[in-house]
Design a protein around this motif. Structure first.
Motif, PDB file in Angstrom:
ATOM      1  N   GLU A 124     -56.117  65.439  72.728  1.00  0.00           N
ATOM      2  CA  GLU A 124     -54.802  65.813  73.274  1.00  0.00           C
ATOM      3  C   GLU A 124     -54.468  65.017  74.530  1.00  0.00           C
ATOM      4  OE1 GLU A 124     -52.828  69.527  75.752  1.00  0.00           O
ATOM      5  OE2 GLU A 124     -54.653  69.878  74.584  1.00  0.00           O
ATOM      6  N   ILE A 125     -55.406  64.979  75.481  1.00  0.00           N
ATOM      7  CA  ILE A 125     -55.120  64.342  76.770  1.00  0.00           C
ATOM      8  C   ILE A 125     -55.017  62.819  76.628  1.00  0.00           C
ATOM      9  CG2 ILE A 125     -55.976  63.945  79.108  1.00  0.00           C
ATOM     10  CD1 ILE A 125     -54.878  66.777  78.543  1.00  0.00           C
TER      11      ILE A 125
ATOM     12  N   GLU B 228     -49.463  57.602  74.841  1.00  0.00           N
ATOM     13  CA  GLU B 228     -48.040  57.584  74.486  1.00  0.00           C
ATOM     14  C   GLU B 228     -47.176  57.383  75.715  1.00  0.00           C
ATOM     15  OE1 GLU B 228     -46.544  57.567  71.497  1.00  0.00           O
ATOM     16  OE2 GLU B 228     -48.596  57.348  70.737  1.00  0.00           O
ATOM     17  N   ARG B 229     -47.574  58.036  76.815  1.00  0.00           N
ATOM     18  CA  ARG B 229     -46.810  57.876  78.054  1.00  0.00           C
ATOM     19  C   ARG B 229     -46.833  56.421  78.517  1.00  0.00           C
ATOM     20  NH1 ARG B 229     -48.530  61.647  82.977  1.00  0.00           N
ATOM     21  NH2 ARG B 229     -47.928  63.202  81.422  1.00  0.00           N
TER      22      ARG B 229
ATOM     23  N   SER C 225     -54.335  61.050  73.976  1.00  0.00           N
ATOM     24  CA  SER C 225     -53.152  60.699  73.186  1.00  0.00           C
ATOM     25  C   SER C 225     -51.882  60.819  74.032  1.00  0.00           C
ATOM     26  CB  SER C 225     -53.040  61.605  71.952  1.00  0.00           C
ATOM     27  OG  SER C 225     -54.146  61.448  71.103  1.00  0.00           O
ATOM     28  N   LYS C 226     -51.824  61.883  74.851  1.00  0.00           N
ATOM     29  CA  LYS C 226     -50.648  62.093  75.711  1.00  0.00           C
ATOM     30  C   LYS C 226     -50.448  60.923  76.668  1.00  0.00           C
ATOM     31  CE  LYS C 226     -50.944  64.895  79.262  1.00  0.00           C
ATOM     32  NZ  LYS C 226     -51.038  66.139  80.078  1.00  0.00           N
TER      33      LYS C 226
END
Length: 398
Positions: A329-330, A336-337, A332-333
């Motif tokens: 989750e972290i 993407e950012r 990937s976040k």
């Protein structure tokens, strides 16, 4: 030791490069029962690692050990073994093996495997023997024998098929271990490579060692093979070698990447590549580490609890589902950012490149241009100016 009374001399000979020069050796026929696989053979390094992780030691009885390693040879490359076996059955053994007088095969393990299987299948008495050069191990040092093996493995185009992880294990044994027999320069010479390439392979191999220590299974190379981590490790190496990562951030970057490698599924190489700009950005890397702080600690504690860091039976790394999902989750976040941020800055980067190209224009050459070239040059200036005016208008800048 091989019973030389049952060794049959053939009319064949074989040239070998050993001790730095070519020598002509006679070829003999040796009964298969006199021979044994070399447990240090690089092609099966990870398979040996896996066996020893589940068993105290190898059987002392030679044939029992041979049967185990024969299984490894077949599993490591079944298609190539099948091809070798078919070829030998149709045309006999065309290329001689190389064997030490203690019975250990230096070169020809796949041919030995094919002949063993053909003999067991009752294909004929001729398949109960292997043609080989017989070397006295007392005449050569261990380093000379290993050099000879390297020459054989790299001298011919068809000598391929090493699993890339097994190759890294060989690099580790030959160049990194405390009593490693070769210097990078020597190794590069023997495998017809460059010292720079060998140094790079050493760094990737060391990263493999570091990863295994990180997951609490030092030197258990089969885990890296089963995870198919050659690509992810090489991608990680390229990222961690980047000069954009400050020295004080290397350890954090490595821990985040290692946790990601252990957690990711699917195309792990691509996912690690997507993290490149994240870990190269000091501010963003710090944010990732802050958000994953407790998770990274939990993963480290899990990996160093006895018998809990791998799934029983297949030795695949097992990250607890909560920690695994958090890492995915972290990372990937932030990946993407970073992509979004890069996309927003894309126009600026394009203009920076344009300015660099304009600065490359030689003003003295402009002065010397003929009239036709000046007209064309002026036309481009006008078109560029029009485009710049258009872009300037979009920004509402006076």
């Amino acid at each position: 030791m091989i019973d030389t009374n049952i060794v049959e001399l053939t009319k064949e000979t074989k040239n070998l490069i050993i001790k730095g020069h070519t020598q002509l050796f006679p070829v003999v026929r040796i009964p298969l029962g006199e021979l044994q696989y070399n447990k240090l053979n690089g092609r099966i390094a990870t398979w040996i690692s896996e066996y020893l992780s589940n068993n105290d030691k190898f059987p002392e009885e030679i044939e029992k050990a041979n049967m185990i390693i024969e299984g490894f040879m077949e599993e490591s490359n079944p298609d190539l073994l099948k091809k070798t076996k078919t070829n030998i059955e149709l045309f006999d053994q065309q290329e001689s093996a190389v064997v030490l007088k203690n019975g250990i095969i230096v070169d020809g393990n796949r041919r030995f495997t094919a002949l063993r299987q053909l003999s067991r299948e009752g294909k004929g008495q001729k398949f109960s023997y292997i043609k080989a050069v017989l070397l006295d191990s007392d005449d050569y040092t261990e380093k000379e024998i290993k050099t000879f093996e390297l020459n054989l493995q790299h001298a011919k185009e068809e000598r391929v098929g090493y699993n890339p992880i097994d190759r890294l294990v060989d690099i580790y044994r030959d160049l990194i271990t405390e009593n490693a027999p070769f210097s990078p320069a020597e190794y590069a010479r023997e495998v017809a490579s460059t010292e720079k390439v060998v140094q790079q392979e050493m760094e990737v191999s060391q990263l493999m060692i570091d990863y295994l220590e990180y997951i609490g299974h030092p030197l258990m190379f089969h885990i890296v093979r089963k995870q198919k981590l050659d690509g992810p490790l090489r991608e990680a190496h390229r990222i961690l070698k980047s000069k954009k990562i400050e020295a004080e951030n290397i350890e954090d970057a490595r821990d985040v990447i290692f946790a990601s490698i252990a957690s990711f599924d699917g195309d792990v190489t691509r996912k690690i590549r997507d993290m490149k700009k994240v870990v190269q950005d000091s501010k963003m890397l710090n944010e990732v580490v802050t958000e994953l702080d407790d998770t990274l600690d939990d993963i480290d504690a899990h990996f160093h609890e006895p018998d809990t860091s791998t799934v029983p039976g297949n030795n695949i790394v097992d990250v607890p589902i909560n920690q695994k999902n958090k890492v995915i989750e972290i990372t990937s976040k932030f990946a993407e950012r970073k992509k979004l941020t890069s996309a927003k800055r894309a126009p600026i980067e394009s203009l920076k490149r344009c300015l660099d190209r304009v600065n490359d224009v030689d003003s003295d050459a402009v002065v010397r241009m003929n009239s036709d070239d000046i007209d064309e040059f002026s036309e481009y200036i006008i078109r560029i100016q029009e485009q710049l005016d258009s872009l300037k208008g979009l920004t509402n800048v006076d």
